[in-house]
Motif scaffolding. Structure first.
Motif, PDB file in Angstrom:
ATOM      1  N   VAL A 171      -0.559  -2.228  -4.998  1.00  0.00           N
ATOM      2  CA  VAL A 171      -1.572  -3.066  -4.362  1.00  0.00           C
ATOM      3  C   VAL A 171      -2.327  -3.881  -5.405  1.00  0.00           C
ATOM      4  CG1 VAL A 171      -3.658  -3.011  -2.972  1.00  0.00           C
ATOM      5  CG2 VAL A 171      -1.842  -1.389  -2.524  1.00  0.00           C
ATOM      6  N   GLU A 193      -6.870   0.248  -6.417  1.00  0.00           N
ATOM      7  CA  GLU A 193      -6.888   1.423  -5.548  1.00  0.00           C
ATOM      8  C   GLU A 193      -6.709   0.993  -4.094  1.00  0.00           C
ATOM      9  OE1 GLU A 193      -9.783   0.597  -7.316  1.00  0.00           O
ATOM     10  OE2 GLU A 193      -9.176   1.635  -9.127  1.00  0.00           O
ATOM     11  N   LYS A 194      -6.002   1.814  -3.352  1.00  0.00           N
ATOM     12  CA  LYS A 194      -5.778   1.516  -1.943  1.00  0.00           C
ATOM     13  C   LYS A 194      -7.101   1.431  -1.187  1.00  0.00           C
ATOM     14  CE  LYS A 194      -1.331   3.839  -1.765  1.00  0.00           C
ATOM     15  NZ  LYS A 194      -0.565   4.947  -1.196  1.00  0.00           N
ATOM     16  N   GLY A 219       2.132   1.704  -3.633  1.00  0.00           N
ATOM     17  CA  GLY A 219       1.104   1.820  -4.663  1.00  0.00           C
ATOM     18  C   GLY A 219       0.995   0.610  -5.570  1.00  0.00           C
ATOM     19  N   MET A 231       0.825  -1.208   0.000  1.00  0.00           N
ATOM     20  CA  MET A 231       0.000   0.000   0.000  1.00  0.00           C
ATOM     21  C   MET A 231       0.855   1.253   0.000  1.00  0.00           C
ATOM     22  SD  MET A 231      -3.221  -0.935   2.459  1.00  0.00           S
ATOM     23  CE  MET A 231      -4.276   0.438   1.985  1.00  0.00           C
TER      24      MET A 231
END
Length: 117
Positions: free
Chosen positions: A35, A95-96, A33, A30
């Protein structure tokens, strides 16, 4: 019958462990980026769904009182989790917020199971 119920409870816990473990392995990613939804998360969610349905059926077969509101809430959370993981499973980067939602809903599901008696 109790042995069968305990077997499926164990399998249900393994599903939870796979889903939560998949989430936890992505926590470090996370920050960078990178993920993604790992296959263990999908398999864990599917295992939880299948074993949960079997556990409800086995409980009804023994004429036990089932808290349908609790089961319904847990099922709704799991369907959202499963939907997110299934839709995002092939994306290289997720997306986180999507991963954080899966983790939060999984933890919520665990706390509902443990604390709601």
């Amino acid at each position: 019958m109790n042995v069968l119920i305990h077997l499926f409870v164990g399998l249900h816990i393994i599903g939870i462990a796979a889903l939560l473990g998949g989430f936890l392995t992505q926590m470090k990613a996370m920050r960078s980026g990178e993920v993604r939804m790992v296959p263990a998360m999908l398999h864990g969610a599917l295992t939880m769904l299948a074993t949960g349905i079997v556990l409800v059926g086995l409980s009804q077969a023994q004429h036990e009182q089932i808290n349908t509101i609790k089961i319904g809430i847990k099922l709704a959370l799991l369907v959202v989790i499963l939907g997110l993981v299934y839709v995002k499973r092939d994306e290289e980067r997720v997306e986180k917020a999507a991963l954080a939602t899966v983790g939060a809903l999984t933890a919520t599901n665990i706390f509902i199971a443990v604390l709601w008696t």
